[in-house]
Structures are given as structure tokens and as C-alpha cells.
Design a protein around this motif. Structure first.
Motif, PDB file in Angstrom:
ATOM      1  N   ALA A 268       0.830  -1.204   0.000  1.00 45.76           N
ATOM      2  CA  ALA A 268       0.000   0.000   0.000  1.00 45.76           C
ATOM      3  C   ALA A 268       0.865   1.254   0.000  1.00 45.76           C
ATOM      4  CB  ALA A 268      -0.924  -0.012   1.217  1.00 45.76           C
ATOM      5  N   ALA A 269       1.931   1.242   0.801  1.00 44.68           N
ATOM      6  CA  ALA A 269       2.823   2.405   0.888  1.00 44.68           C
ATOM      7  C   ALA A 269       3.519   2.667  -0.443  1.00 44.68           C
ATOM      8  CB  ALA A 269       3.857   2.203   1.996  1.00 44.68           C
ATOM      9  N   ALA A 270       3.869   1.604  -1.169  1.00 44.12           N
ATOM     10  CA  ALA A 270       4.530   1.768  -2.464  1.00 44.12           C
ATOM     11  C   ALA A 270       3.644   2.551  -3.422  1.00 44.12           C
ATOM     12  CB  ALA A 270       4.881   0.406  -3.054  1.00 44.12           C
ATOM     13  N   GLY A 271       2.354   2.235  -3.447  1.00 39.33           N
ATOM     14  CA  GLY A 271       1.420   2.966  -4.303  1.00 39.33           C
ATOM     15  C   GLY A 271       1.263   4.412  -3.877  1.00 39.33           C
ATOM     16  N   ILE A 272       1.218   4.636  -2.557  1.00 43.06           N
ATOM     17  CA  ILE A 272       1.063   6.004  -2.044  1.00 43.06           C
ATOM     18  C   ILE A 272       2.283   6.843  -2.392  1.00 43.06           C
ATOM     19  CG2 ILE A 272       0.853   7.389   0.057  1.00 43.06           C
ATOM     20  CD1 ILE A 272      -0.636   4.953   1.291  1.00 43.06           C
TER      21      ILE A 272
ATOM     22  N   ARG B 284       3.485  16.180  -4.466  1.00 49.15           N
ATOM     23  CA  ARG B 284       2.902  16.760  -3.260  1.00 49.15           C
ATOM     24  C   ARG B 284       2.426  15.628  -2.363  1.00 49.15           C
ATOM     25  NH1 ARG B 284      -1.273  17.993  -7.071  1.00 49.15           N
ATOM     26  NH2 ARG B 284      -3.245  16.936  -6.588  1.00 49.15           N
ATOM     27  N   PRO B 285       2.361  15.866  -1.042  1.00 53.21           N
ATOM     28  CA  PRO B 285       1.924  14.823  -0.120  1.00 53.21           C
ATOM     29  C   PRO B 285       0.410  14.658  -0.159  1.00 53.21           C
ATOM     30  CG  PRO B 285       2.386  16.832   1.083  1.00 53.21           C
ATOM     31  CD  PRO B 285       2.767  17.097  -0.352  1.00 53.21           C
ATOM     32  N   PRO B 286      -0.125  13.579   0.383  1.00 52.74           N
ATOM     33  CA  PRO B 286      -1.578  13.387   0.406  1.00 52.74           C
ATOM     34  C   PRO B 286      -2.254  14.350   1.370  1.00 52.74           C
ATOM     35  CG  PRO B 286      -0.476  11.654   1.657  1.00 52.74           C
ATOM     36  CD  PRO B 286       0.607  12.445   0.982  1.00 52.74           C
ATOM     37  N   ASN B 287      -3.534  14.558   1.162  1.00 48.94           N
ATOM     38  CA  ASN B 287      -4.303  15.414   2.059  1.00 48.94           C
ATOM     39  C   ASN B 287      -4.356  14.796   3.449  1.00 48.94           C
ATOM     40  OD1 ASN B 287      -4.903  17.253  -0.010  1.00 48.94           O
ATOM     41  ND2 ASN B 287      -6.704  16.082  -0.629  1.00 48.94           N
ATOM     42  N   ARG B 288      -4.290  15.668   4.448  1.00 45.87           N
ATOM     43  CA  ARG B 288      -4.288  15.212   5.831  1.00 45.87           C
ATOM     44  C   ARG B 288      -5.550  14.410   6.152  1.00 45.87           C
ATOM     45  NH1 ARG B 288      -6.045  17.372  10.731  1.00 45.87           N
ATOM     46  NH2 ARG B 288      -4.883  16.600  12.533  1.00 45.87           N
TER      47      ARG B 288
ATOM     48  N   GLN C 291      -3.153   8.455   6.074  1.00 48.85           N
ATOM     49  CA  GLN C 291      -3.120   7.542   7.214  1.00 48.85           C
ATOM     50  C   GLN C 291      -2.272   6.304   6.913  1.00 48.85           C
ATOM     51  OE1 GLN C 291      -6.902   6.940   9.300  1.00 48.85           O
ATOM     52  NE2 GLN C 291      -7.758   8.665   8.178  1.00 48.85           N
ATOM     53  N   GLY C 292      -2.369   5.805   5.682  1.00 47.54           N
ATOM     54  CA  GLY C 292      -1.556   4.656   5.314  1.00 47.54           C
ATOM     55  C   GLY C 292      -0.076   4.977   5.302  1.00 47.54           C
ATOM     56  N   LEU C 293       0.273   6.173   4.832  1.00 45.05           N
ATOM     57  CA  LEU C 293       1.677   6.585   4.804  1.00 45.05           C
ATOM     58  C   LEU C 293       2.225   6.794   6.210  1.00 45.05           C
ATOM     59  CD1 LEU C 293       4.147   7.435   3.149  1.00 45.05           C
ATOM     60  CD2 LEU C 293       3.209   9.764   3.096  1.00 45.05           C
TER      61      LEU C 293
ATOM     62  N   PRO D  82      -1.561   6.863  15.671  1.00 38.43           N
ATOM     63  CA  PRO D  82      -2.525   7.968  15.769  1.00 38.43           C
ATOM     64  C   PRO D  82      -1.933   9.256  16.324  1.00 38.43           C
ATOM     65  CG  PRO D  82      -3.512   5.927  16.538  1.00 38.43           C
ATOM     66  CD  PRO D  82      -2.063   5.652  16.365  1.00 38.43           C
ATOM     67  N   PHE D  83      -0.859   9.162  17.127  1.00 34.77           N
ATOM     68  CA  PHE D  83      -0.241  10.371  17.671  1.00 34.77           C
ATOM     69  C   PHE D  83       0.405  11.219  16.577  1.00 34.77           C
ATOM     70  CE2 PHE D  83      -0.303   7.638  21.440  1.00 34.77           C
ATOM     71  CZ  PHE D  83      -0.796   8.512  22.398  1.00 34.77           C
ATOM     72  N   LEU D  84       0.679  10.609  15.431  1.00 35.95           N
ATOM     73  CA  LEU D  84       1.360  11.329  14.348  1.00 35.95           C
ATOM     74  C   LEU D  84       0.396  11.945  13.341  1.00 35.95           C
ATOM     75  CD1 LEU D  84       4.254   8.792  13.614  1.00 35.95           C
ATOM     76  CD2 LEU D  84       4.160  10.626  15.316  1.00 35.95           C
ATOM     77  N   TYR D  85      -0.887  11.640  13.459  1.00 32.97           N
ATOM     78  CA  TYR D  85      -1.851  12.149  12.485  1.00 32.97           C
ATOM     79  C   TYR D  85      -1.954  13.673  12.508  1.00 32.97           C
ATOM     80  CZ  TYR D  85      -3.698   7.423  11.639  1.00 32.97           C
ATOM     81  OH  TYR D  85      -3.838   6.103  11.298  1.00 32.97           O
TER      82      TYR D  85
END
Length: 277
Positions: free
Chosen positions: A77-81, A90-94, A100-102, A168-171
Motif C-alpha cells: 500500500a505504501a509503495a502505491g502512495i 505533493r503529499p496526500p491530504n491530511r 493515514q496509510g503513509l 494515531p499520535f502522528l496524524y
């Protein structure tokens, strides 16, 4: 599946990576199964080393391969992201599924390395010995306590559990994609996620935990980009149109070194502005 087939599948999981091949391939410049490396012991460049044997250890996660297979799903999943990030620049939207997967991938990667396992064992050793000294002060055994090394029964599982639980602390950390416009590429390593906290730098305080104010996490998804996660209550990103003229302009930097910690002054994380942005 025959017994022979099952044996081949099991053997495929015996060389277990603590840094996934999908991540290392981001740095191998198109070579399918090879990568240039610089071993720390020799300091010499080795060209075309086998990708399969880097950042791995025999049965690092155990014999049945179940952990390796679960990690494979997260890595896939991370490879696709990451591919999407590099394509869009650009990074994914928060809090999006990709975000969340990243973040989960980064959190687990931080805790699944040899260095993380060694740190977990070191903490266990210090805590156990401190408790023993508190329990039997003055006992003659304490004179020989440091001759004993206390280790966890399964430090890999304990470290990775902390990675899962801490995700979750990193979200709430903001995420930016930093462009490396220098001639010096970023490198992969056997501990590719960098965790720092320059808010408390120089204070001696252990402030690199997931819930600490001022946390910074960096992961380069290849030679020319870096993902940075940072506490936006402490830092801000300043994008500069001019070329960076000093190293401090391209890395997390402190804008007010004389200000006491916790006074509310934001410190800066500087970077280049992309063309047209």
C-alpha cells in the motif's frame, strides 16, 4: 500446495527485511535487483550489490513468515502512495486514506529496524536494573548487577507494537514534501526514518517521543525528495524562491535560539518553492 511448494514459500520468508525492498528500490536508479552501497565498516562504495541482501536478517520476525506477510501488505500500500506522491509532487491530504496509510508505514518503519530493537533492549535493561536497585538497596548482588544484560523476550514484536499503537499520535503532524535542489542526493540507510526535536535540542530532555511537542520526522522517498512531518504549533514552513545559500536554510532551523523553550515563538522549517508554486 505440495510439501515442497510450502517449503519454498517458507524459505522465501527466512531472509527478512527490516527496511523493505520497495523502499530501497527508490534509490537504485532503475537497476532491478541491484543497488550501490557504502558499508559503514569499510566506508567504500560497492556498486551493484544484491538488493535482496540489504537491510535484512535471517528470521528477524520469526520462523513462520506471518509478520513478514503482514508487513508486505502495508509495504504494498505504501509503495502505491509514494508513487502517487512522486508523480504529483505533493503529499496526500491530511487524514485521507493515503495520509493515514503513509503515516502508519513511517511509524512502523521507525520501530522495525535493528537500531530500534537495540534501543528497546537498552531501555528494558535500564528500567529492570533501576527497579532492582530500588527493591534491594545495599544488597551485595548490586555490585555485580552491571555484569548482567537484561533483554526483552521478543524485542522486535515489542518495538513494532509501539509503532502500531503510536501511529494515531502522528496524524496531527503537518506533512510537507521538500525538494532537494542540490547536487547531493539523499541516501537510504538501515534506519531511514529520522526522528528529531530541535525545540528541545541542547536541553538534555528526552523529547523525541511521539507525543512530545516539537516533534519532527523525516523520510526521503528517493534521492531528490524528502517527506517531513512536523508540529505546526512549534514550526512553520517558509518557502523561498531564491536558491538556498546555506545548509541551515534547507533543513529544520531555529529562528530564535535565545528564546526559552515553550514561550510560543515558532521556529522555522525552510525549503525551496517549486517552480510555478
Amino acid at each position: 500446495m505440495t510439501e515442497a511448494d510450502g517449503s519454498q514459500v517458507a524459505n522465501a520468508y527466512r531472509n527478512q527485511h527490516f527496511v523493505p525492498e520497495m523502499y530501497l528500490r527508490l534509490f537504485n536508479e532503475g537497476h532491478e535487483d541491484a543497488i550501490d552501497i557504502v558499508p559503514m565498516r569499510s566506508g567504500r562504495l560497492v556498486r551493484g550489490a544484491s538488493l535482496h541482501n540489504q537491510a535484512s536478517k535471517h528470521l528477524f520476525y520469526g520462523e513462520d513468515g506471518s509478520v513478514e506477510r503482514e508487513l508486505g501488505q502495508i509495504e504494498g500500500a505504501a509503495a502505491g502512495i509514494i508513487a502517487t506522491i512522486l508523480r504529483r509532487d505533493r503529499p496526500p491530504n491530511r487524514l485521507s486514506p493515503d495520509h493515514q496509510g503513509l503515516v502508519m508505514f513511517i511509524s512502523i518503519q521507525l520501530m522495525r529496524t535493528l537500531a530500534a530493537v537495540e534501543e528497546a533492549n537498552e531501555r528494558a535493561d535500564k528500567v529492570a536494573k533501576s527497579m532492582i536497585r530500588e527493591a534491594i538497596p545495599g544488597h551485595e548482588m548490586l555490585d555485580r548487577l552491571d555484569l548482567v544484560k537484561v533483554t526483552l523476550s521478543d524485542p522486535v514484536a515489542d518495538a513494532m507494537r509501539a509503532g502500531f499503537q503510536g501511529t494515531p499520535f502522528l496524524y496531527d503532524l503537518k506533512m510537507k514534501l521538500i525538494v532537494n535542489s542540490s547536487d547531493v542526493p539523499f541516501l537510504a540507510s538501515d534506519a531511514p526514518v529520522i526522528m528529531h526535536n530541535c525545540l528541545y535540542e541542547g536541553t538534555g530532555a528526552p523529547a523525541s517521543g511521539y507525543a512530545n511537542k516539537g516533534l519532527q520526522i523525516v523520510l526521503p522517498p528517493g534521492p531528490w525528495r524528502a517527506l517531513i512531518l512536523y508540529d505546526s504549533a512549534v514550526y512553520e514552513v517558509r518557502l523561498r524562491r531564491q536558491q538556498c545559500s546555506a545548509a541551515s536554510q534547507c533543513t529544520p532551523c531555529r529562528t530564535d535560539q535565545r528564546s526559552p523553550v515553550g514561550n510560543g515563538t515558532k521556529r522555522c522549517v525552510c525549503g525551496r518553492r517549486r517552480a510555478g508554486s
